[in-house]
Scaffold this motif. Sequence first.
Motif, short mmCIF file in Angstrom:
data_model
loop_
_atom_site.label_atom_id
_atom_site.label_comp_id
_atom_site.label_asym_id
_atom_site.label_seq_id
_atom_site.Cartn_x
_atom_site.Cartn_y
_atom_site.Cartn_z
N ALA A 8 -46.89 -32.98 7.38
CA ALA A 8 -47.28 -31.62 6.95
C ALA A 8 -46.68 -31.31 5.59
CB ALA A 8 -46.83 -30.60 8.00
N ALA A 9 -45.41 -31.67 5.43
CA ALA A 9 -44.72 -31.37 4.16
C ALA A 9 -45.26 -32.20 3.00
CB ALA A 9 -43.22 -31.62 4.33
N GLU A 10 -45.71 -33.40 3.32
CA GLU A 10 -46.18 -34.30 2.26
C GLU A 10 -47.61 -33.99 1.82
OE1 GLU A 10 -45.51 -38.13 3.97
OE2 GLU A 10 -43.54 -38.35 2.98
N ARG A 11 -48.35 -33.31 2.66
CA ARG A 11 -49.74 -32.98 2.27
C ARG A 11 -49.73 -32.12 1.01
NH1 ARG A 11 -54.33 -32.68 5.61
NH2 ARG A 11 -54.28 -34.47 6.98
N PRO A 12 -50.80 -32.18 0.22
CA PRO A 12 -50.74 -31.63 -1.13
C PRO A 12 -50.90 -30.11 -1.24
CG PRO A 12 -52.89 -32.59 -0.73
CD PRO A 12 -52.08 -32.85 0.50
N ALA A 13 -50.02 -29.37 -0.58
CA ALA A 13 -50.03 -27.92 -0.77
C ALA A 13 -49.22 -27.58 -2.02
CB ALA A 13 -49.44 -27.23 0.45
N ASP A 14 -49.63 -26.54 -2.75
CA ASP A 14 -48.87 -26.12 -3.93
C ASP A 14 -47.52 -25.54 -3.50
OD1 ASP A 14 -51.18 -26.53 -5.47
OD2 ASP A 14 -51.92 -24.52 -4.99
N TRP A 15 -47.53 -24.88 -2.35
CA TRP A 15 -46.39 -24.03 -1.95
C TRP A 15 -46.07 -24.33 -0.48
CZ3 TRP A 15 -45.45 -20.11 1.64
CH2 TRP A 15 -44.51 -19.13 1.31
N VAL A 16 -44.80 -24.57 -0.20
CA VAL A 16 -44.40 -24.87 1.18
C VAL A 16 -43.32 -23.91 1.64
CG1 VAL A 16 -43.37 -26.61 2.71
CG2 VAL A 16 -44.91 -27.33 0.88
N MET A 17 -43.58 -23.23 2.75
CA MET A 17 -42.55 -22.40 3.36
C MET A 17 -41.74 -23.27 4.32
SD MET A 17 -40.81 -19.81 4.30
CE MET A 17 -41.47 -18.31 3.60
N ALA A 18 -40.44 -23.44 4.03
CA ALA A 18 -39.56 -24.22 4.90
C ALA A 18 -38.87 -23.26 5.85
CB ALA A 18 -38.56 -25.02 4.08
N ALA A 19 -39.46 -23.05 7.03
CA ALA A 19 -38.93 -22.05 7.97
C ALA A 19 -38.75 -22.60 9.38
CB ALA A 19 -39.84 -20.82 7.99
N MET A 20 -38.47 -23.90 9.47
CA MET A 20 -38.00 -24.43 10.75
C MET A 20 -36.56 -23.96 10.87
SD MET A 20 -39.59 -28.27 10.41
CE MET A 20 -38.39 -29.05 11.48
N SER A 21 -36.01 -23.98 12.10
CA SER A 21 -34.61 -23.57 12.16
C SER A 21 -33.73 -24.79 12.40
CB SER A 21 -34.39 -22.49 13.23
OG SER A 21 -34.67 -22.99 14.48
N GLY A 22 -32.54 -24.74 11.82
CA GLY A 22 -31.55 -25.80 12.01
C GLY A 22 -31.72 -26.98 11.07
N ALA A 23 -30.78 -27.93 11.20
CA ALA A 23 -30.79 -29.11 10.33
C ALA A 23 -32.02 -29.98 10.56
CB ALA A 23 -29.51 -29.92 10.55
N ALA A 24 -32.74 -29.74 11.66
CA ALA A 24 -33.99 -30.47 11.91
C ALA A 24 -34.98 -30.24 10.77
CB ALA A 24 -34.60 -30.02 13.24
N GLY A 25 -34.79 -29.17 10.02
CA GLY A 25 -35.70 -28.85 8.93
C GLY A 25 -35.42 -29.63 7.65
N LEU A 26 -34.32 -30.40 7.63
CA LEU A 26 -33.94 -31.07 6.38
C LEU A 26 -34.98 -32.08 5.90
CD1 LEU A 26 -31.99 -31.87 4.10
CD2 LEU A 26 -30.84 -33.39 5.72
N LYS A 27 -35.34 -33.02 6.75
CA LYS A 27 -36.23 -34.10 6.28
C LYS A 27 -37.60 -33.57 5.84
CE LYS A 27 -34.53 -38.50 7.69
NZ LYS A 27 -34.75 -39.70 8.50
N PRO A 28 -38.23 -32.68 6.62
CA PRO A 28 -39.50 -32.14 6.14
C PRO A 28 -39.35 -31.37 4.82
CG PRO A 28 -39.23 -31.74 8.49
CD PRO A 28 -37.93 -32.29 8.01
#
Length: 412
Positions: A106-126
Motif C-alpha cells: 500500500a505504501a509503495e503504490r504511487p500515491a502523491d500523499w500518504v497518511m501514516a496513521a497505523m499505531s505503534g512501531a508496526a507502522g515503521l516499515k510501511p
Amino acid sequence: MSAVPLRLSDAERRPMAATAPRSVTILGATGSIGSSTIDLLRRERDRFRVEALTAHGNVQLLVQLAREFGARFAGVADEARYAELKDALAGTGIAVGAGEAAMIEAAERPADWVMAAMSGAAGLKPALAAAERGAVIALANKECLVCAGDVFMRRAAQAGARVLPVDSEHNALFQALSAGRGEEVVRVILTASGGPFRTWTREAIERATPEEALRHPNWTMGRKITIDSATMMNKGLEIIEAHHLFGFAGDRIDVLVHPQSIVHGLVEYADRSVIAQMGSPDMRTPIAHCLAWPERIAGPAASLDLARLGQLTFEAPDPERFPALRLARQALDAGGALQTVFNAANEIAVAAFLDHRLAFGGIARLVEATMAAFARQAGTGTPATADEALAVDHTARKMAAALLPQIAVKAS
Ligand code: NDP
Ligand code: MG
C-alpha cells in the motif's frame, strides 16, 4: 540531523488544484486519524483520488471505504481476515492483500500523499517504504519516529520525501516555524492537556483503572494514545518526535500543561517573540493542513471562539506524579537505541494495563526498568537501519514482558 525545512520556497507554493487530483493512501484508514482523514476527503471529492487503504482487522469498514472511494488497493494486516476481504471486494477491480507485505505494498503504490496513521512501531516499515519512494508523508504515527527516528528522517531526506507533521503540537510548530529561520529559534514548546489525571493525587493515579484512563477530557483518539496521554508518555514520545522532525536538542524542547488544548505549540525566537498556533481541539485541522499543503482547504472544525472560552490556563508539568517526561528525556539524551526501548516498553506496558495485568503506576516503572535492563545488557548505540531498530524493539519487548510480573506484583 535532517530537519523539516522551516520555510517554503516559492516554487513549492504552487496551487494544488492546478494539476490532476492528488492521489492519497491512508495507512490505518479505519482508526481515529484515518476516520478524520476520510471525513476531509468526503468534503473534497474532486481534489483527491484514493490509491490505497489499510486496516489491521476491521475488514467491514475497510471494504465500505474502499468501495466508497474506488480505491485501487485494500490491505488488511491480520492475515486471518484475507479471505473475508477478498470475497467482499470480488468483482470490484480493487486489488487486495494481507499481512505486513500488504501494508508495505500500500505504501509503495504511487500515491502523491500518504497518511501514516497505523499505531505503534508496526507502522515503521510501511511509513519507511513511502518515504523511500519520495512521497509526501503526513506522519501521525509518532512511534515510528521514536523507534527509528534517525533512520527514518535520513532515508526520507535521501529520497527527497517530504515529512509533514500531523501530531497537533508538531503541526503547530511546523506552522509557527515559518515565521523565522531555524538558527533564530531559542526554543519550541509543546503543550499538553495534562490528561484525565492532571489534578489527581499520586496515590489515586497509581490505582487508576483503564476505564478512568480512557476518559480523555479534550480529544477522542485511539486507545493506545489515550492511555499515553493519561501517563504523559504521549508528551514524552512527542519530545523525541520533535527532536527528529525539527532537529532541536532536547534542552530546546519544552513542555507546558494547558488543560484547554487550544494553543497547540509555540516557538520562541531570539528577539523573544513567541509565535503560537491555536485552534479548537480537532485533529481535522492539522490533517487538513497536511492534506492540502502547501495550500489550505476549508476545515470543518469549530471556529475558535476565545471570548466564549474566556480564559486559557498554563502550568508546569509535575515530574513527581508524571515521570514519563523524565524517562523520555533520559532516552533522548542517551541516543538511538534507548529511544527504541522507551517506545517498545511503553507499548508492552500499555497493553498490559489495558488487559488489567499492570497497575497504572506500573506503566512508567516498567518502562524505566526495561530501559535500565537494556542499557546494562546491550548498551545504547544508535540503530543504523530499520531492521536494527526493529531488532532492538523486539529485544526490548521481550525484556519488558519478562520484567512485567515483578513490576505488576510491586504495584499491587
Ligand atoms: P487507532 O487505534 O484509532 O487506529 C489505528 C489504525 O491502525 C487502525 O486503522 C488500525 O486498524 C490500524 N492498525 C493498528 N495496529 C496495526 C498493525 N499492527 N498493523 C496494521 N495496521 C494496524 O489509532 P489513532 O488513529 O488514534 O492513532 C494512529 C497513530 O496516530 C498513532 O501512532 C498515534 O500516536 C498517532 N496520533 C493520533 C492522534 C489522535 O488524535 N488519534 C493524535 C496524534 C497522533 P483496525 O481499525 O483494523 O484495528
Ligand atoms: Mg499530540
